[in-house]
Structures are given as C-alpha cells and as structure tokens.
Design a protein around this motif. Sequence first.
Motif, PDB file in Angstrom:
ATOM      1  N   PRO A  94       0.833  -1.211   0.000  1.00  0.00           N
ATOM      2  CA  PRO A  94       0.000   0.000   0.000  1.00  0.00           C
ATOM      3  C   PRO A  94       0.860   1.250   0.000  1.00  0.00           C
ATOM      4  CG  PRO A  94       0.003  -1.018   2.166  1.00  0.00           C
ATOM      5  CD  PRO A  94       0.696  -1.980   1.242  1.00  0.00           C
ATOM      6  N   LEU A  95       0.333   2.303  -0.584  1.00  0.00           N
ATOM      7  CA  LEU A  95       0.987   3.605  -0.578  1.00  0.00           C
ATOM      8  C   LEU A  95       0.389   4.402   0.569  1.00  0.00           C
ATOM      9  CD1 LEU A  95       2.801   5.760  -1.829  1.00  0.00           C
ATOM     10  CD2 LEU A  95       0.973   6.268  -3.460  1.00  0.00           C
ATOM     11  N   ARG A  96       1.202   4.698   1.554  1.00  0.00           N
ATOM     12  CA  ARG A  96       0.722   5.375   2.768  1.00  0.00           C
ATOM     13  C   ARG A  96       0.940   6.877   2.637  1.00  0.00           C
ATOM     14  NH1 ARG A  96       4.686   2.657   6.603  1.00  0.00           N
ATOM     15  NH2 ARG A  96       5.912   3.319   4.818  1.00  0.00           N
ATOM     16  N   LEU A  97      -0.144   7.627   2.737  1.00  0.00           N
ATOM     17  CA  LEU A  97      -0.112   9.077   2.590  1.00  0.00           C
ATOM     18  C   LEU A  97      -0.456   9.719   3.924  1.00  0.00           C
ATOM     19  CD1 LEU A  97       0.087  11.626   0.815  1.00  0.00           C
ATOM     20  CD2 LEU A  97      -2.338  11.291   0.234  1.00  0.00           C
ATOM     21  N   ALA A 141     -12.064  13.212  -3.633  1.00  0.00           N
ATOM     22  CA  ALA A 141     -11.757  13.045  -5.059  1.00  0.00           C
ATOM     23  C   ALA A 141     -10.398  12.388  -5.256  1.00  0.00           C
ATOM     24  CB  ALA A 141     -11.800  14.400  -5.756  1.00  0.00           C
ATOM     25  N   LEU A 142      -9.418  12.774  -4.445  1.00  0.00           N
ATOM     26  CA  LEU A 142      -8.076  12.194  -4.566  1.00  0.00           C
ATOM     27  C   LEU A 142      -8.116  10.699  -4.273  1.00  0.00           C
ATOM     28  CD1 LEU A 142      -5.008  12.678  -4.948  1.00  0.00           C
ATOM     29  CD2 LEU A 142      -4.871  13.062  -2.484  1.00  0.00           C
ATOM     30  N   LEU A 143      -8.798  10.301  -3.205  1.00  0.00           N
ATOM     31  CA  LEU A 143      -8.852   8.889  -2.835  1.00  0.00           C
ATOM     32  C   LEU A 143      -9.620   8.072  -3.867  1.00  0.00           C
ATOM     33  CD1 LEU A 143      -9.510   9.236   1.006  1.00  0.00           C
ATOM     34  CD2 LEU A 143      -7.345   8.738  -0.122  1.00  0.00           C
ATOM     35  N   ARG A 144     -10.742   8.607  -4.352  1.00  0.00           N
ATOM     36  CA  ARG A 144     -11.555   7.856  -5.316  1.00  0.00           C
ATOM     37  C   ARG A 144     -10.868   7.743  -6.671  1.00  0.00           C
ATOM     38  NH1 ARG A 144     -17.869   9.651  -4.130  1.00  0.00           N
ATOM     39  NH2 ARG A 144     -17.988   8.696  -2.043  1.00  0.00           N
ATOM     40  N   ARG A 145     -10.245   8.837  -7.102  1.00  0.00           N
ATOM     41  CA  ARG A 145      -9.533   8.779  -8.380  1.00  0.00           C
ATOM     42  C   ARG A 145      -8.395   7.778  -8.312  1.00  0.00           C
ATOM     43  NH1 ARG A 145      -9.088  13.375 -11.681  1.00  0.00           N
ATOM     44  NH2 ARG A 145      -7.409  12.190 -12.713  1.00  0.00           N
ATOM     45  N   TRP A 146      -7.699   7.760  -7.195  1.00  0.00           N
ATOM     46  CA  TRP A 146      -6.592   6.812  -7.053  1.00  0.00           C
ATOM     47  C   TRP A 146      -7.112   5.372  -7.121  1.00  0.00           C
ATOM     48  CZ3 TRP A 146      -1.389   7.186  -7.064  1.00  0.00           C
ATOM     49  CH2 TRP A 146      -0.678   6.021  -6.740  1.00  0.00           C
ATOM     50  N   HIS A 157      -5.629   3.200  -9.971  1.00  0.00           N
ATOM     51  CA  HIS A 157      -4.559   2.315  -9.479  1.00  0.00           C
ATOM     52  C   HIS A 157      -5.142   1.293  -8.507  1.00  0.00           C
ATOM     53  CE1 HIS A 157      -1.691   5.152 -11.237  1.00  0.00           C
ATOM     54  NE2 HIS A 157      -2.376   6.118 -10.644  1.00  0.00           N
ATOM     55  N   PRO A 158      -6.063   0.474  -8.963  1.00  0.00           N
ATOM     56  CA  PRO A 158      -6.730  -0.473  -8.051  1.00  0.00           C
ATOM     57  C   PRO A 158      -5.799  -1.509  -7.451  1.00  0.00           C
ATOM     58  CG  PRO A 158      -7.254  -0.984 -10.338  1.00  0.00           C
ATOM     59  CD  PRO A 158      -6.539   0.333 -10.362  1.00  0.00           C
ATOM     60  N   ASP A 159      -4.625  -1.703  -8.063  1.00  0.00           N
ATOM     61  CA  ASP A 159      -3.686  -2.697  -7.550  1.00  0.00           C
ATOM     62  C   ASP A 159      -2.858  -2.188  -6.378  1.00  0.00           C
ATOM     63  OD1 ASP A 159      -2.589  -0.862  -9.373  1.00  0.00           O
ATOM     64  OD2 ASP A 159      -0.807  -2.125  -9.645  1.00  0.00           O
ATOM     65  N   THR A 160      -2.911  -0.877  -6.103  1.00  0.00           N
ATOM     66  CA  THR A 160      -2.113  -0.288  -5.027  1.00  0.00           C
ATOM     67  C   THR A 160      -3.029   0.497  -4.091  1.00  0.00           C
ATOM     68  OG1 THR A 160      -0.201  -0.061  -6.510  1.00  0.00           O
ATOM     69  CG2 THR A 160      -0.159   1.214  -4.459  1.00  0.00           C
ATOM     70  N   PRO A 161      -3.365  -0.038  -2.940  1.00  0.00           N
ATOM     71  CA  PRO A 161      -4.214   0.709  -2.005  1.00  0.00           C
ATOM     72  C   PRO A 161      -3.538   2.000  -1.551  1.00  0.00           C
ATOM     73  CG  PRO A 161      -4.027  -1.600  -1.367  1.00  0.00           C
ATOM     74  CD  PRO A 161      -3.015  -1.374  -2.438  1.00  0.00           C
ATOM     75  N   LEU A 162      -4.318   3.073  -1.472  1.00  0.00           N
ATOM     76  CA  LEU A 162      -3.831   4.345  -0.941  1.00  0.00           C
ATOM     77  C   LEU A 162      -4.395   4.508   0.463  1.00  0.00           C
ATOM     78  CD1 LEU A 162      -2.300   7.008  -1.319  1.00  0.00           C
ATOM     79  CD2 LEU A 162      -4.388   7.985  -2.315  1.00  0.00           C
ATOM     80  N   GLU A 163      -3.517   4.484   1.461  1.00  0.00           N
ATOM     81  CA  GLU A 163      -3.933   4.587   2.854  1.00  0.00           C
ATOM     82  C   GLU A 163      -3.657   5.998   3.361  1.00  0.00           C
ATOM     83  OE1 GLU A 163      -1.815   1.585   4.975  1.00  0.00           O
ATOM     84  OE2 GLU A 163      -2.870  -0.078   4.007  1.00  0.00           O
ATOM     85  N   ILE A 179       4.961   6.759  -6.153  1.00  0.00           N
ATOM     86  CA  ILE A 179       4.990   8.167  -5.740  1.00  0.00           C
ATOM     87  C   ILE A 179       4.868   9.117  -6.935  1.00  0.00           C
ATOM     88  CG2 ILE A 179       6.507   9.961  -4.781  1.00  0.00           C
ATOM     89  CD1 ILE A 179       7.293   8.030  -2.606  1.00  0.00           C
ATOM     90  N   PRO A 180       5.560   8.883  -8.055  1.00  0.00           N
ATOM     91  CA  PRO A 180       5.354   9.776  -9.210  1.00  0.00           C
ATOM     92  C   PRO A 180       3.897   9.818  -9.672  1.00  0.00           C
ATOM     93  CG  PRO A 180       7.337   8.468  -9.515  1.00  0.00           C
ATOM     94  CD  PRO A 180       6.637   7.908  -8.311  1.00  0.00           C
ATOM     95  N   ASP A 181       3.191   8.686  -9.611  1.00  0.00           N
ATOM     96  CA  ASP A 181       1.782   8.671  -9.986  1.00  0.00           C
ATOM     97  C   ASP A 181       0.953   9.499  -9.011  1.00  0.00           C
ATOM     98  OD1 ASP A 181       2.191   6.904 -12.165  1.00  0.00           O
ATOM     99  OD2 ASP A 181       2.248   5.213 -10.782  1.00  0.00           O
TER     100      ASP A 181
END
Length: 289
Positions: free
Chosen positions: A90-93, A106-111, A115-121, A271-273
């Motif tokens: 997971p990508l931890r923010l 919007a940021l969380l939903r767009r991600w 990028h469904p293969d990488t959870p954004l926490e 991170i670049p994404d």
Amino acid sequence: MSIELRHFRCFLAIADTLSVTRAAERLHLTQPAVSRTLRQLEQQLGVRLVDRSTHHLALTPDGESFHDQAAIAVTAFDRALRQARHTGWPLRLGHAWSAAGTDTTALLRRWHEEHPDTPLELLRIDDRTAGLARGDVDAALLRGEVRTPGLRTEQLTCEPRVAGLPADDPLAHRAALSLTELADRTIALNIVSGTTTLDLWPPHARPSATLTIGNTDDWLAAITGGRAVGVTTSATAEMHPHPSMAYVPLTDAPPVPVVLAWRDAPGHPRIPDLIALAHEVMGPGPGRA
C-alpha cells in the motif's frame, strides 16, 4: 552480542510511549526485559538514548537523532516481509490535519479507480512531517514551509488563512478581519504541526497571551470552549465545520502553501503517480491562489 531488530522495536516503543511500563505492554514483554534490551542497545551503540534520571522518561539528543533512523529501518524491514509474502504494497499518505481539504475524497476515489492494484492509505499523524521523516508513511500532504532535511516537495496549491472564533464571539459575524484585531486575544497555537506562530503578526502588535496545543482536535476544543481564538487555513473550515465555531477570512495574512512531500531516497514506486494525480485534483482553480 550484535544489534537485532528487537532492539530497535524496543527503543521505538519506549520513545513513542515515554514509559517502560507502557512499552512492555505494547511489546507483550516484562518491564525488566524491556529495560535490559534498551541497555544492550545503548551499550552496543556506545551512547545513551534515554534519560532515566527523572520520574518521566525523555529521549537524549542522541536518542532523538537515532529515533528517525531506527523507525525507517523497522519500516523497511516490515515492508520487505510484506512484499516477499505477496501481501501487496500500500501507498501510505500522511497528513497532520485536513488532508487535501475538500479534494480529499476526489483524490482517494480517483486513485482507487486508476490504481486499483495499489491501495492508498490516508493516515493522520500529529507530527511536523506527518510521520514522513521517521518512515511511518511514504508521502505526506503538508502545509507551510518544509525545512526537514532529506525531504523533497512539490507545491500543489495555496490556501487562504482564516480566523477561528467561538460562534458567539463579537467578531464572529464580521465579513473579514485583520490580524491586529486578534492581537488582544489568547491565541491557540498548534506547536506540533501547525503553521501559525507569533511571527505572523507585526512586531508592534503581537499577541501577548497564547495557549499551546498539539493537534487539531485540541485546537478546535480550545476555541469552541471559549478559551482562545486561532488562525488556520480554509481547509480547516471546510473539513471541520462546527455549530459552535466561526471561520472569518483574514485580509492581511499570507496564504499557506500545500505541498506533497516524500523522502529523497528510493521509495514507493507509485509516488510519481501520486504526484501527478495530486496536481490534477488539487491544481489551481476557482478561489485558489
């Protein structure tokens, strides 16, 4: 004897709780075992990490310096294990308050869509870098100038400053205020992660009374409880509306930059994404500086 990961975990538990008793509870160890492990670490390093000369534990300067590096090492080890076990990365923010403001959803939903293969926490951490410097997160949404060495930043937008007042305050119904109109009040200052200091006021009109707090929840409680007034950004007003709170625009306070920060070292490959998407979602628009 060599230093092992358990020594790092023990030290971090003590540093986070400032208590051998609570550290032992967190680690499911006895207090003597925790004290012994700390002594072993200090002996191997040749420095004293924890000051135990008073009733309250405190990190020594060497302990403060060692803390972030130990946290990064433990985080890297745990992440390597997760990757080896194919449990995902997971990508931890991190954020200290208000995240991306009204753009957070919007940021969380767009991600999630892109990028469904990488959870954004999204993690709130009450710290100047929202846990980034010590390795708790991969990237962080931060406000104000970032001076911590070893971090890179990308400015996303700016937020105007507003005054936070009790809803029944005589100034609460004004269309706008100046900083000098707050100078005779007690100012709530978040000294852990806030962007407001007394340097914001002109030298001849600086408030004489302050109330120091450590997080947004305590800041809101101090103001709604009538103990102080405060200065924050529009994101707080958007993310923390309260019937006992009023937010009034400030005419003479500079806006606060909002940046995405990450460590200047090999990190999460996404991170670049995240940077690109944050620019798309939070880029300049109506009402933004």
